[in-house]
Design a protein around this motif. Structure first.
Motif, PDB file in Angstrom:
ATOM      1  N   MET A  31       0.811  -1.167   0.009  1.00 15.42           N
ATOM      2  CA  MET A  31       0.125   0.170   0.086  1.00 15.42           C
ATOM      3  C   MET A  31       0.888   1.231  -0.126  1.00 15.42           C
ATOM      4  N   PHE A  32       0.760   1.917  -0.962  1.00 14.96           N
ATOM      5  CA  PHE A  32       1.416   3.370  -1.076  1.00 14.96           C
ATOM      6  C   PHE A  32       2.835   3.043  -1.063  1.00 14.96           C
ATOM      7  N   GLY A  33       3.231   2.249  -1.768  1.00 13.02           N
ATOM      8  CA  GLY A  33       4.788   1.656  -2.076  1.00 13.02           C
ATOM      9  C   GLY A  33       5.318   0.968  -1.038  1.00 13.02           C
ATOM     10  N   GLU A  34       4.658   0.654  -0.100  1.00 11.59           N
ATOM     11  CA  GLU A  34       5.054  -0.127   1.236  1.00 11.59           C
ATOM     12  C   GLU A  34       4.302  -1.309   1.486  1.00 11.59           C
ATOM     13  N   TYR A  35       5.223  -2.301   2.120  1.00 13.48           N
ATOM     14  CA  TYR A  35       4.629  -3.639   2.610  1.00 13.48           C
ATOM     15  C   TYR A  35       4.123  -3.600   3.863  1.00 13.48           C
ATOM     16  N   VAL A  36       2.773  -3.779   4.266  1.00 13.58           N
ATOM     17  CA  VAL A  36       2.093  -3.569   5.415  1.00 13.58           C
ATOM     18  C   VAL A  36       1.698  -4.797   5.914  1.00 13.58           C
ATOM     19  N   PRO A  37       2.072  -5.296   7.214  1.00 12.44           N
ATOM     20  CA  PRO A  37       1.563  -6.407   7.677  1.00 12.44           C
ATOM     21  C   PRO A  37       0.083  -6.585   7.999  1.00 12.44           C
ATOM     22  N   VAL A  38      -0.396  -7.758   7.614  1.00 11.38           N
ATOM     23  CA  VAL A  38      -1.849  -7.832   8.017  1.00 11.38           C
ATOM     24  C   VAL A  38      -1.946  -8.390   9.294  1.00 11.38           C
ATOM     25  N   ARG A  39      -2.677  -7.560  10.435  1.00 11.35           N
ATOM     26  CA  ARG A  39      -2.958  -7.896  11.805  1.00 11.35           C
ATOM     27  C   ARG A  39      -4.430  -7.957  12.079  1.00 11.35           C
ATOM     28  N   ALA A  40      -5.157  -8.681  11.033  1.00 10.87           N
ATOM     29  CA  ALA A  40      -6.347  -8.949  11.229  1.00 10.87           C
ATOM     30  C   ALA A  40      -6.901 -10.451  11.032  1.00 10.87           C
ATOM     31  N   GLU A  41      -7.953 -11.018  11.393  1.00  9.16           N
ATOM     32  CA  GLU A  41      -8.447 -12.291  10.925  1.00  9.16           C
ATOM     33  C   GLU A  41      -9.443 -12.072   9.712  1.00  9.16           C
ATOM     34  N   ILE A  42      -9.438 -12.619   8.805  1.00  7.24           N
ATOM     35  CA  ILE A  42     -10.092 -12.306   7.562  1.00  7.24           C
ATOM     36  C   ILE A  42     -11.182 -13.352   7.451  1.00  7.24           C
ATOM     37  N   ALA A  43     -12.455 -12.739   7.316  1.00 10.03           N
ATOM     38  CA  ALA A  43     -13.364 -13.867   7.299  1.00 10.03           C
ATOM     39  C   ALA A  43     -14.175 -13.280   5.588  1.00 10.03           C
ATOM     40  N   ASP A  44     -14.216 -14.504   4.597  1.00  7.56           N
ATOM     41  CA  ASP A  44     -14.719 -14.322   3.371  1.00  7.56           C
ATOM     42  C   ASP A  44     -16.231 -14.655   3.515  1.00  7.56           C
ATOM     43  N   VAL A  45     -17.135 -13.773   2.990  1.00  6.25           N
ATOM     44  CA  VAL A  45     -18.739 -13.928   2.947  1.00  6.25           C
ATOM     45  C   VAL A  45     -19.036 -13.790   1.475  1.00  6.25           C
TER      46      VAL A  45
END
Length: 107
Positions: A31-45
């Protein structure tokens, strides 16, 4: 104090989008040229309508545990304000419609 952050991807997540990357289990996003860690649990609906009405949203929210704060970030300002009021009145939750450009720190 720590809390678990959840991300919900609703509807179709197209190839090449950050939503699809999250659904596929990405641990970082560019994002915006930088790698950002994902710190969330993701649910796909995937079959949840991307355009439910307010009553359908409230029914869906009732099935979830009460969050600390609910942020409404989609829709026309008047409709978002009305939904915020209904969430407060019917669910007793704190709901906020952020101003355009407002940043919110989620811990």
């Amino acid at each position: 104090m720590y809390c678990t952050i959840y991300g919900v991807i609703v509807g179709f997540a197209a190839e090449g989008t950050r939503a699809r990357d999250l659904v596929d289990g990405a641990r970082t996003l560019k994002m915006f040229g930088e790698y950002v860690p994902v710190r969330a649990e993701i649910a796909d609906v995937p079959h949840f309508s991307a355009h439910p009405d307010a009553g359908q949203l409230l029914d869906w929210l009732r099935s979830a545990p009460a969050p600390h704060t609910t942020y409404l970030v989609h829709g026309e300002p008047d409709a978002a304000a009305t939904l915020r009021e209904r969430i407060d009145r019917e669910l007793g939750w704190t709901a906020v419609v952020p101003r355009s450009g407002e940043a919110v720190l989620v811990r």
